[in-house]
Design a protein around this motif. Structure first.
Motif, PDB file in Angstrom:
ATOM      1  N   GLY A   1      -8.669 -24.371 -66.343  1.00  0.00           N
ATOM      2  CA  GLY A   1      -7.891 -23.210 -65.969  1.00  0.00           C
ATOM      3  C   GLY A   1      -8.332 -21.937 -66.656  1.00  0.00           C
ATOM      4  O   GLY A   1      -8.074 -20.835 -66.150  1.00  0.00           O
ATOM      5  N   GLU A   2      -8.995 -22.068 -67.793  1.00  0.00           N
ATOM      6  CA  GLU A   2      -9.529 -20.892 -68.475  1.00  0.00           C
ATOM      7  C   GLU A   2     -10.829 -20.415 -67.842  1.00  0.00           C
ATOM      8  O   GLU A   2     -11.264 -19.291 -68.086  1.00  0.00           O
ATOM      9  CB  GLU A   2      -9.761 -21.206 -69.953  1.00  0.00           C
ATOM     10  N   ARG A   3     -11.454 -21.271 -67.038  1.00  0.00           N
ATOM     11  CA  ARG A   3     -12.711 -20.931 -66.374  1.00  0.00           C
ATOM     12  C   ARG A   3     -12.542 -20.519 -64.923  1.00  0.00           C
ATOM     13  O   ARG A   3     -13.392 -19.832 -64.366  1.00  0.00           O
ATOM     14  CB  ARG A   3     -13.657 -22.144 -66.407  1.00  0.00           C
ATOM     15  N   VAL A   4     -11.497 -21.007 -64.277  1.00  0.00           N
ATOM     16  CA  VAL A   4     -11.347 -20.862 -62.826  1.00  0.00           C
ATOM     17  C   VAL A   4      -9.989 -20.247 -62.518  1.00  0.00           C
ATOM     18  O   VAL A   4      -8.987 -20.591 -63.142  1.00  0.00           O
ATOM     19  CB  VAL A   4     -11.484 -22.228 -62.123  1.00  0.00           C
ATOM     20  N   VAL A   5      -9.947 -19.354 -61.538  1.00  0.00           N
ATOM     21  CA  VAL A   5      -8.697 -18.703 -61.156  1.00  0.00           C
ATOM     22  C   VAL A   5      -8.545 -18.727 -59.637  1.00  0.00           C
ATOM     23  O   VAL A   5      -9.537 -18.717 -58.893  1.00  0.00           O
ATOM     24  CB  VAL A   5      -8.663 -17.244 -61.677  1.00  0.00           C
ATOM     25  N   GLY A   6      -7.306 -18.776 -59.179  1.00  0.00           N
ATOM     26  CA  GLY A   6      -7.024 -18.714 -57.747  1.00  0.00           C
ATOM     27  C   GLY A   6      -6.473 -17.366 -57.340  1.00  0.00           C
ATOM     28  O   GLY A   6      -5.921 -16.618 -58.155  1.00  0.00           O
ATOM     29  N   MET A   7      -6.612 -17.052 -56.061  1.00  0.00           N
ATOM     30  CA  MET A   7      -6.078 -15.797 -55.546  1.00  0.00           C
ATOM     31  C   MET A   7      -4.577 -15.686 -55.769  1.00  0.00           C
ATOM     32  O   MET A   7      -4.053 -14.593 -55.989  1.00  0.00           O
ATOM     33  CB  MET A   7      -6.368 -15.686 -54.051  1.00  0.00           C
ATOM     34  N   ASP A   8      -3.870 -16.825 -55.714  1.00  0.00           N
ATOM     35  CA  ASP A   8      -2.417 -16.774 -55.856  1.00  0.00           C
ATOM     36  C   ASP A   8      -1.972 -16.352 -57.250  1.00  0.00           C
ATOM     37  O   ASP A   8      -0.823 -15.955 -57.439  1.00  0.00           O
ATOM     38  CB  ASP A   8      -1.790 -18.112 -55.467  1.00  0.00           C
ATOM     39  N   GLU A   9      -2.870 -16.426 -58.232  1.00  0.00           N
ATOM     40  CA  GLU A   9      -2.557 -15.937 -59.570  1.00  0.00           C
ATOM     41  C   GLU A   9      -2.762 -14.438 -59.699  1.00  0.00           C
ATOM     42  O   GLU A   9      -2.241 -13.810 -60.630  1.00  0.00           O
ATOM     43  CB  GLU A   9      -3.421 -16.646 -60.618  1.00  0.00           C
ATOM     44  N   LEU A  10      -3.547 -13.858 -58.791  1.00  0.00           N
ATOM     45  CA  LEU A  10      -3.969 -12.468 -58.945  1.00  0.00           C
ATOM     46  C   LEU A  10      -3.429 -11.536 -57.873  1.00  0.00           C
ATOM     47  O   LEU A  10      -3.526 -10.314 -58.024  1.00  0.00           O
ATOM     48  CB  LEU A  10      -5.505 -12.395 -58.923  1.00  0.00           C
ATOM     49  N   ALA A  11      -2.874 -12.085 -56.802  1.00  0.00           N
ATOM     50  CA  ALA A  11      -2.420 -11.245 -55.694  1.00  0.00           C
ATOM     51  C   ALA A  11      -1.109 -11.776 -55.136  1.00  0.00           C
ATOM     52  O   ALA A  11      -0.861 -12.988 -55.140  1.00  0.00           O
ATOM     53  CB  ALA A  11      -3.474 -11.205 -54.592  1.00  0.00           C
ATOM     54  N   ASP A  12      -0.281 -10.874 -54.660  1.00  0.00           N
ATOM     55  CA  ASP A  12       0.972 -11.246 -54.012  1.00  0.00           C
ATOM     56  C   ASP A  12       0.686 -11.503 -52.534  1.00  0.00           C
ATOM     57  O   ASP A  12       0.932 -10.661 -51.671  1.00  0.00           O
ATOM     58  CB  ASP A  12       2.000 -10.126 -54.179  1.00  0.00           C
ATOM     59  N   ALA A  13       0.116 -12.666 -52.261  1.00  0.00           N
ATOM     60  CA  ALA A  13      -0.296 -13.007 -50.897  1.00  0.00           C
ATOM     61  C   ALA A  13      -0.176 -14.507 -50.709  1.00  0.00           C
ATOM     62  O   ALA A  13      -0.445 -15.284 -51.639  1.00  0.00           O
ATOM     63  CB  ALA A  13      -1.733 -12.568 -50.645  1.00  0.00           C
ATOM     64  N   ASP A  14       0.228 -14.923 -49.505  1.00  0.00           N
ATOM     65  CA  ASP A  14       0.233 -16.348 -49.217  1.00  0.00           C
ATOM     66  C   ASP A  14      -1.114 -16.740 -48.627  1.00  0.00           C
ATOM     67  O   ASP A  14      -1.998 -15.896 -48.442  1.00  0.00           O
ATOM     68  CB  ASP A  14       1.394 -16.735 -48.302  1.00  0.00           C
TER      69      ASP A  14
END
Length: 309
Positions: free
Chosen positions: A225-238
């Motif tokens: 989790g410290e290496r990889v991120v998802g869009m749902d963590e960074l944007a208010d979008a489904d």
């Protein structure tokens, strides 16, 4: 830069097995090489799937875990490490275009075809770009945990490190977005006078399942989790919003119209885009042939090319 001129089609997100999706990428390349339309498309993995890099050792896979969890396994034409494609958390795209229409240099071509990927993140309000400095690998068999390189790896979402895989003997590197965590994997190869680039954009991270497909990786879910991120963590979008952003970015790249889906015409001269494109019956039949003889065949999936094992 924008896409080459010519006839294009957009094939909107379809849910199919991993073997079928890899076969359709190859079919799209064959169609482009034969004078048919170039293709941009989005797609979904159903069920979730692990794709092995072209030369990846099958002994790096936890086959029992994949079978128990209902995760398909296939092998890509592109190099690099394995990627777990979650049925919900992964958004995939591909671009198939005649080789004569794009730069001959690997990285130049790769950067051109990655433009709509970066644009898609921007449309979601995610700051994504090539990483500024290299980061050491954590686990070589996994694409997302490989070395990060400024020439081809993209990271997003802050100052955490990200993993990546660069240009290698099998094709262009895989990608991630800047000074942050890896958010995507992209790679390309050439076949029958066409270039195919495909990639997976992470919408949501399931670290335990991503690591579970590998045999005893020395990385914890927390470290992943410290290496990889998802869009749902960074944007208010489904997820539907994210897919729409990717498709709009692909349209804008082809047409030269920054609005993407907002305009009804094809934008610039020399471009014909079918925004509701589909596969022909012949293409679907060819894909099924490739599924049975290649992408679902144990000789392709469970044997490392060139080693006989």
């Amino acid at each position: 830069m924008t896409a080459p001129t010519g006839d294009w089609r957009l094939i909107r997100e379809e849910a199919r097995s991993g073997a079928t999706q890899m076969a359709l990428d190859e079919v799209a390349a064959e169609t482009a090489a034969a004078g048919g339309p170039a293709t941009v498309r989005t797609y979904r993995w159903d069920p979730s799937c692990l794709t092995l890099g072209y030369r990846q050792d099958p002994e790096t896979v936890d086959w029992a875990f994949c079978e128990r969890e209902g995760i398909d396994v296939t092998r890509r034409q592109t190099g690099g490490g394995g990627i777990y494609h979650d049925a919900h958390g992964d958004i995939a795209y591909s671009i198939a275009v005649p080789a004569a229409d794009v730069p001959g240099g690997l990285l130049d071509c790769y950067h051109l075809l990655c433009e709509p990927v970066l644009d898609a993140f921007g449309r979601l309000g995610i700051d994504a770009d090539y990483v500024e400095e290299s980061v050491p690998e954590l686990y070589h068999p996994a694409c997302y945990l490989r070395e990060l390189h400024p020439a081809h790896d993209v990271v997003a979402g802050g100052s955490n490190a990200a993993g990546g895989d660069g240009a290698d003997d099998d094709g262009a590197g895989e990608d991630g977005a800047t000074g942050g965590r890896k958010i995507a994997g992209n790679a390309q190869y050439r076949k029958r006078d066409a270039v195919i680039q495909h990639g997976s954009l992470t919408f949501s991270v399931d670290a335990a399942r991503h690591l579970g497909v590998f045999a005893e990786p020395p990385v914890t879910p927390a470290a992943f989790g410290e290496r990889v991120v998802g869009m749902d963590e960074l944007a208010d979008a489904d997820r539907a919003d994210a897919v729409a952003a990717v498709e709009a970015a692909l349209v804008a790249w082809v047409t030269g119209d920054e609005g993407g889906e907002e305009r009804g015409d094809d934008g610039r001269d020399g471009v014909e885009l079918d925004r509701d494109g589909s596969w022909s019956s012949a293409e679907l039949a060819r894909a099924e042939e490739l599924v049975e003889t290649k992408y679902r065949d144990d000789g392709w999936v469970r044997t490392r090319p060139g080693t006989g094992r």
